[in-house]
Design a protein around this motif. Structure first.
Motif, PDB file in Angstrom:
ATOM      1  N   ASP A   1       0.630  -1.251  -0.048  1.00 19.30           N
ATOM      2  CA  ASP A   1      -0.157  -0.065  -0.075  1.00 19.30           C
ATOM      3  C   ASP A   1       0.852   1.169   0.006  1.00 19.30           C
ATOM      4  OD1 ASP A   1      -2.236  -1.417   0.015  1.00 19.30           O
ATOM      5  OD2 ASP A   1      -2.779  -1.196   2.150  1.00 19.30           O
ATOM      6  N   ALA A   2       0.436   2.343  -0.679  1.00 19.54           N
ATOM      7  CA  ALA A   2       1.131   3.387  -0.933  1.00 19.54           C
ATOM      8  C   ALA A   2       0.118   4.890  -1.005  1.00 19.54           C
ATOM      9  CB  ALA A   2       2.170   3.697  -1.909  1.00 19.54           C
ATOM     10  N   CYS A   3       0.673   5.733  -0.519  1.00 21.20           N
ATOM     11  CA  CYS A   3      -0.174   6.856  -0.583  1.00 21.20           C
ATOM     12  C   CYS A   3       0.586   8.228  -0.751  1.00 21.20           C
ATOM     13  CB  CYS A   3      -0.965   7.277   0.946  1.00 21.20           C
ATOM     14  SG  CYS A   3      -1.876   8.433   0.674  1.00 21.20           S
ATOM     15  N   VAL A   4       0.490   8.800  -1.833  1.00 22.11           N
ATOM     16  CA  VAL A   4       1.361  10.112  -2.166  1.00 22.11           C
ATOM     17  C   VAL A   4       0.595  11.264  -1.463  1.00 22.11           C
ATOM     18  CG1 VAL A   4       2.251  11.453  -3.994  1.00 22.11           C
ATOM     19  CG2 VAL A   4       2.200   9.036  -3.985  1.00 22.11           C
ATOM     20  N   ILE A   5       1.066  11.946  -0.544  1.00 19.64           N
ATOM     21  CA  ILE A   5       0.436  13.244  -0.231  1.00 19.64           C
ATOM     22  C   ILE A   5       0.848  14.558  -0.541  1.00 19.64           C
ATOM     23  CG2 ILE A   5      -0.410  14.390   1.935  1.00 19.64           C
ATOM     24  CD1 ILE A   5      -0.013  11.677   3.351  1.00 19.64           C
ATOM     25  N   PHE A   6       0.066  15.439  -1.167  1.00 26.42           N
ATOM     26  CA  PHE A   6       0.496  16.735  -1.608  1.00 26.42           C
ATOM     27  C   PHE A   6      -0.114  17.702  -0.580  1.00 26.42           C
ATOM     28  CE2 PHE A   6       0.710  14.261  -5.507  1.00 26.42           C
ATOM     29  CZ  PHE A   6       1.989  14.639  -6.124  1.00 26.42           C
ATOM     30  N   ILE A   7       0.605  18.484  -0.228  1.00 29.97           N
ATOM     31  CA  ILE A   7       0.105  19.775   0.646  1.00 29.97           C
ATOM     32  C   ILE A   7       0.252  21.116   0.070  1.00 29.97           C
ATOM     33  CG2 ILE A   7       0.276  20.684   2.965  1.00 29.97           C
ATOM     34  CD1 ILE A   7       1.393  17.989   4.212  1.00 29.97           C
ATOM     35  N   CYS A   8      -0.912  21.400  -0.297  1.00 25.49           N
ATOM     36  CA  CYS A   8      -0.926  22.722  -1.208  1.00 25.49           C
ATOM     37  C   CYS A   8      -1.162  23.905  -0.519  1.00 25.49           C
ATOM     38  CB  CYS A   8      -1.612  22.579  -2.408  1.00 25.49           C
ATOM     39  SG  CYS A   8      -1.149  20.896  -3.357  1.00 25.49           S
ATOM     40  N   ARG A   9      -0.716  25.105  -0.800  1.00 24.56           N
ATOM     41  CA  ARG A   9      -1.045  26.299  -0.571  1.00 24.56           C
ATOM     42  C   ARG A   9      -2.324  26.834  -1.342  1.00 24.56           C
ATOM     43  NH1 ARG A   9       1.811  29.049   3.693  1.00 24.56           N
ATOM     44  NH2 ARG A   9      -0.290  30.135   3.831  1.00 24.56           N
ATOM     45  N   GLY A  10      -3.318  26.888  -1.052  1.00 25.40           N
ATOM     46  CA  GLY A  10      -4.582  27.042  -1.975  1.00 25.40           C
ATOM     47  C   GLY A  10      -5.309  25.898  -2.275  1.00 25.40           C
ATOM     48  N   ASP A  11      -6.158  25.933  -3.272  1.00 25.26           N
ATOM     49  CA  ASP A  11      -6.887  24.869  -3.554  1.00 25.26           C
ATOM     50  C   ASP A  11      -6.663  24.571  -5.065  1.00 25.26           C
ATOM     51  OD1 ASP A  11      -8.981  22.870  -4.527  1.00 25.26           O
ATOM     52  OD2 ASP A  11     -10.554  24.349  -3.899  1.00 25.26           O
TER      53      ASP A  11
ATOM     54  N   THR B   1      -3.676   8.797  -3.870  1.00 19.84           N
ATOM     55  CA  THR B   1      -3.119  10.233  -3.776  1.00 19.84           C
ATOM     56  C   THR B   1      -4.158  11.107  -2.906  1.00 19.84           C
ATOM     57  OG1 THR B   1      -1.902   9.903  -5.935  1.00 19.84           O
ATOM     58  CG2 THR B   1      -2.340  12.258  -5.343  1.00 19.84           C
ATOM     59  N   LEU B   2      -3.252  11.823  -2.078  1.00 19.86           N
ATOM     60  CA  LEU B   2      -4.373  12.766  -1.467  1.00 19.86           C
ATOM     61  C   LEU B   2      -3.601  14.103  -1.619  1.00 19.86           C
ATOM     62  CD1 LEU B   2      -4.603  10.953   2.001  1.00 19.86           C
ATOM     63  CD2 LEU B   2      -6.334  11.021   0.367  1.00 19.86           C
ATOM     64  N   ILE B   3      -4.550  15.082  -1.738  1.00 21.20           N
ATOM     65  CA  ILE B   3      -4.129  16.592  -2.018  1.00 21.20           C
ATOM     66  C   ILE B   3      -4.852  17.381  -1.061  1.00 21.20           C
ATOM     67  CG2 ILE B   3      -4.239  18.383  -3.732  1.00 21.20           C
ATOM     68  CD1 ILE B   3      -4.113  16.309  -5.879  1.00 21.20           C
ATOM     69  N   PHE B   4      -4.201  18.051  -0.228  1.00 21.85           N
ATOM     70  CA  PHE B   4      -4.534  18.951   1.038  1.00 21.85           C
ATOM     71  C   PHE B   4      -4.455  20.364   0.569  1.00 21.85           C
ATOM     72  CE2 PHE B   4      -3.314  14.562   3.315  1.00 21.85           C
ATOM     73  CZ  PHE B   4      -4.517  14.671   4.113  1.00 21.85           C
ATOM     74  N   ASN B   5      -5.649  20.784   0.852  1.00 25.06           N
ATOM     75  CA  ASN B   5      -5.556  22.518   0.535  1.00 25.06           C
ATOM     76  C   ASN B   5      -5.371  22.904   2.220  1.00 25.06           C
ATOM     77  OD1 ASN B   5      -6.259  25.147   0.653  1.00 25.06           O
ATOM     78  ND2 ASN B   5      -8.291  24.810  -0.269  1.00 25.06           N
ATOM     79  N   ALA B   6      -4.041  23.249   2.424  1.00 28.14           N
ATOM     80  CA  ALA B   6      -3.594  23.758   3.650  1.00 28.14           C
ATOM     81  C   ALA B   6      -4.103  25.290   3.909  1.00 28.14           C
ATOM     82  CB  ALA B   6      -2.099  23.842   3.672  1.00 28.14           C
ATOM     83  N   ASP B   7      -4.589  25.788   3.090  1.00 30.28           N
ATOM     84  CA  ASP B   7      -5.248  27.207   3.431  1.00 30.28           C
ATOM     85  C   ASP B   7      -6.769  27.090   3.306  1.00 30.28           C
ATOM     86  OD1 ASP B   7      -2.784  28.255   3.444  1.00 30.28           O
ATOM     87  OD2 ASP B   7      -2.684  28.728   1.160  1.00 30.28           O
ATOM     88  N   TYR B   8      -7.443  25.803   3.716  1.00 31.21           N
ATOM     89  CA  TYR B   8      -8.743  25.886   3.485  1.00 31.21           C
ATOM     90  C   TYR B   8      -9.240  26.704   4.646  1.00 31.21           C
ATOM     91  CZ  TYR B   8     -13.646  23.767   3.825  1.00 31.21           C
ATOM     92  OH  TYR B   8     -14.942  23.606   3.684  1.00 31.21           O
ATOM     93  N   PRO B   9     -10.270  27.614   4.485  1.00 32.64           N
ATOM     94  CA  PRO B   9     -10.607  28.474   5.671  1.00 32.64           C
ATOM     95  C   PRO B   9     -11.674  27.764   6.632  1.00 32.64           C
ATOM     96  CG  PRO B   9     -12.066  29.038   3.649  1.00 32.64           C
ATOM     97  CD  PRO B   9     -11.010  27.764   3.235  1.00 32.64           C
ATOM     98  N   GLY B  10     -12.279  26.923   6.373  1.00 34.10           N
ATOM     99  CA  GLY B  10     -13.317  26.053   7.217  1.00 34.10           C
ATOM    100  C   GLY B  10     -12.585  25.367   8.350  1.00 34.10           C
ATOM    101  N   ASP B  11     -13.226  24.813   9.104  1.00 34.16           N
ATOM    102  CA  ASP B  11     -13.015  23.779  10.127  1.00 34.16           C
ATOM    103  C   ASP B  11     -13.046  22.297   9.498  1.00 34.16           C
ATOM    104  OD1 ASP B  11     -11.980  23.338  12.541  1.00 34.16           O
ATOM    105  OD2 ASP B  11     -14.031  23.031  13.459  1.00 34.16           O
ATOM    106  N   TRP B  12     -12.168  21.625   9.760  1.00 37.27           N
ATOM    107  CA  TRP B  12     -12.331  20.156   9.149  1.00 37.27           C
ATOM    108  C   TRP B  12     -11.341  19.528  10.083  1.00 37.27           C
ATOM    109  CZ3 TRP B  12      -8.513  18.072   5.602  1.00 37.27           C
ATOM    110  CH2 TRP B  12      -7.257  18.843   5.327  1.00 37.27           C
ATOM    111  N   GLU B  13     -11.098  18.191   9.852  1.00 46.14           N
ATOM    112  CA  GLU B  13     -10.657  17.171  10.768  1.00 46.14           C
ATOM    113  C   GLU B  13      -9.078  17.490  10.694  1.00 46.14           C
ATOM    114  OE1 GLU B  13     -10.172  12.625  10.018  1.00 46.14           O
ATOM    115  OE2 GLU B  13     -11.253  13.411   8.103  1.00 46.14           O
ATOM    116  N   TYR B  14      -8.428  18.235   9.661  1.00 51.76           N
ATOM    117  CA  TYR B  14      -6.927  18.217   9.495  1.00 51.76           C
ATOM    118  C   TYR B  14      -6.650  19.882   9.630  1.00 51.76           C
ATOM    119  CZ  TYR B  14      -6.971  13.347   8.295  1.00 51.76           C
ATOM    120  OH  TYR B  14      -7.082  12.154   8.234  1.00 51.76           O
ATOM    121  N   LYS B  15      -7.219  20.594  10.055  1.00 48.91           N
ATOM    122  CA  LYS B  15      -6.974  22.079  10.128  1.00 48.91           C
ATOM    123  C   LYS B  15      -6.027  22.177  10.997  1.00 48.91           C
ATOM    124  CE  LYS B  15      -8.460  26.429   9.943  1.00 48.91           C
ATOM    125  NZ  LYS B  15      -7.901  27.063   8.772  1.00 48.91           N
TER     126      LYS B  15
END
Length: 141
Positions: free
Chosen positions: A3-13, A40-54
């Motif tokens: 199993d493998a997961c590629v994660i991108f943490i991005c500034r913005g959407d 593949t997971l892509i995270f929006n680090a600047d998401y303004p709302g409240d969520w589990e990885y905020k």
């Protein structure tokens, strides 16, 4: 495959659908997920709302450990900041040493060119030095 997961943490959407996270898996032409353990997971680090990885995203963006939520990240950041000064100092020492070595090699090259009676403007071009450098080396002969 493991199993493998590629994660991108991005500034913005980067996808532009206003979500905090996107999950992608390979599918066939019938929309059946290929169960190969790859994701593949892509995270929006600047998401303004409240969520589990905020809090995690806030910690990853933080430049100061005292503003962080997770102790493991706080400690790592403190270690990095403490070591940063040492690394910078070591980098300057190495930089100075390399500059001296480069100057020494250029001096030796200039000396050899002067011994061959090469014109100063040619030495400046070939050795990538200033006319003042050539005069300084010449004065030491």
């Amino acid at each position: 495959l493991a199993d493998a997961c590629v994660i991108f943490i991005c500034r913005g959407d980067p996808i532009g659908k206003g979500k905090p996270m996107y999950r992608f898996q390979m599918k066939d032409q019938d929309n059946k997920v290929l169960e190969d353990g790859q994701m593949t997971l892509i995270f929006n680090a600047d998401y303004p709302g409240d969520w589990e990885y905020k809090k995690l995203m806030d910690d990853l963006k933080s430049a100061d450990s005292k503003d962080m939520h997770y102790d493991v990240l706080k400690e790592r950041m403190k270690t990095i900041k403490e070591k940063e000064g040492e690394i910078m100092e070591a980098g300057h020492v190495l930089e100075d040493y390399l500059k001296k070595q480069e100057d020494k090699m250029k001096s030796e090259f200039v000396v050899n060119l002067l011994k061959e009676s090469i014109p100063e403007e040619t030495i400046v071009r070939l050795a990538d030095v200033t006319p003042e450098f050539v005069k300084l080396v010449q004065a030491q002969l």
